[in-house]
Design an enzyme around this catalytic site. Structure first.
Site, mmCIF file in Angstrom:
data_model
loop_
_atom_site.group_PDB
_atom_site.id
_atom_site.type_symbol
_atom_site.label_atom_id
_atom_site.label_comp_id
_atom_site.label_asym_id
_atom_site.label_seq_id
_atom_site.Cartn_x
_atom_site.Cartn_y
_atom_site.Cartn_z
ATOM 1 N N HIS A 46 13.835 50.351 28.227
ATOM 2 C CA HIS A 46 15.066 50.962 28.171
ATOM 3 C C HIS A 46 15.916 49.978 27.169
ATOM 4 O O HIS A 46 17.051 50.255 26.876
ATOM 5 C CB HIS A 46 15.833 50.936 29.494
ATOM 6 C CG HIS A 46 16.302 49.506 29.954
ATOM 7 N ND1 HIS A 46 15.467 48.467 30.533
ATOM 8 C CD2 HIS A 46 17.601 48.915 30.025
ATOM 9 C CE1 HIS A 46 15.885 47.625 30.791
ATOM 10 N NE2 HIS A 46 17.356 47.734 30.814
ATOM 11 N N HIS A 66 20.624 49.446 24.131
ATOM 12 C CA HIS A 66 20.356 49.550 25.448
ATOM 13 C C HIS A 66 20.226 51.125 25.730
ATOM 14 O O HIS A 66 21.402 51.688 25.509
ATOM 15 C CB HIS A 66 21.493 48.909 26.288
ATOM 16 C CG HIS A 66 21.124 49.069 27.760
ATOM 17 N ND1 HIS A 66 21.473 49.965 28.586
ATOM 18 C CD2 HIS A 66 20.729 48.105 28.651
ATOM 19 C CE1 HIS A 66 21.011 49.739 29.831
ATOM 20 N NE2 HIS A 66 20.646 48.533 29.752
#
Length: 163
Positions: A69, A84
């Site tokens: 992620h 992110h």
């Protein structure tokens, strides 16, 4: 063939480009207090309308999270940038992400670096917001000026650093 006719995004070392097509929003409006309150550094966010994620800066990939992620990029100017993907998506254990780069790779701003399955992220009750922060902004004493909000295409100039 004829790649030299393909227009590349124009990136300046003091810029952050949009990491995805979507809607650019100020980071202080996103639903993640760690990022919205600046604990991770200064940055920008895009609520994506596409699953493709592009490098917002040029540099060397320094980290790919085990849960896929997050991707870290260090620029030649010494900025440590974190991309992110999603809010609280670490809990999804990497399933909705396909990362196309590895630690140690060199990337150019505008280069495709990942794919996020937004439908799967959202089906799990998570937001697919893509957050870009300079994690070492406090030590560098950088400031970031948002230059674009609203609808953006990847590669659009989103923000400029100032000192």
């Amino acid at each position: 063939m004829f790649k030299f006719f393909k227009k590349n995004p124009i990136w300046a070392p003091n810029s952050i480009l949009a990491p995805s097509d979507g809607t650019a929003v100020p980071i202080n409006t996103i639903e993640d207090p760690v990022f919205s309150q600046g604990a991770m550094g200064i940055g920008v966010a895009v609520n994506p309308s596409s699953d493709n994620v592009y490098a917002p800066v040029s540099g060397n990939v320094t980290m790919v999270a085990a849960t896929k992620h997050g991707i870290g990029i260090s620029t030649a100017e010494g900025r440590d940038i974190l991309i992110h993907m999603g809010v609280d998506t670490v809990e999804l254990k990497g399933k909705p992400f396909k990362v196309l780069v590895n630690s140690g790779d060199e990337v150019k701003a505008g280069e495709k670096i990942a794919v996020i399955n937004r439908q799967e992220v959202e089906a799990n009750g998570k937001l697919s917001t893509i957050i870009v922060v300079e994690t070492n902004s406090a030590e560098r004493k950088d400031k970031l000026n948002l230059v674009k909000t609203g609808t953006v295409k990847h590669g659009t100039d989103l923000a400029k650093f100032s000192y």
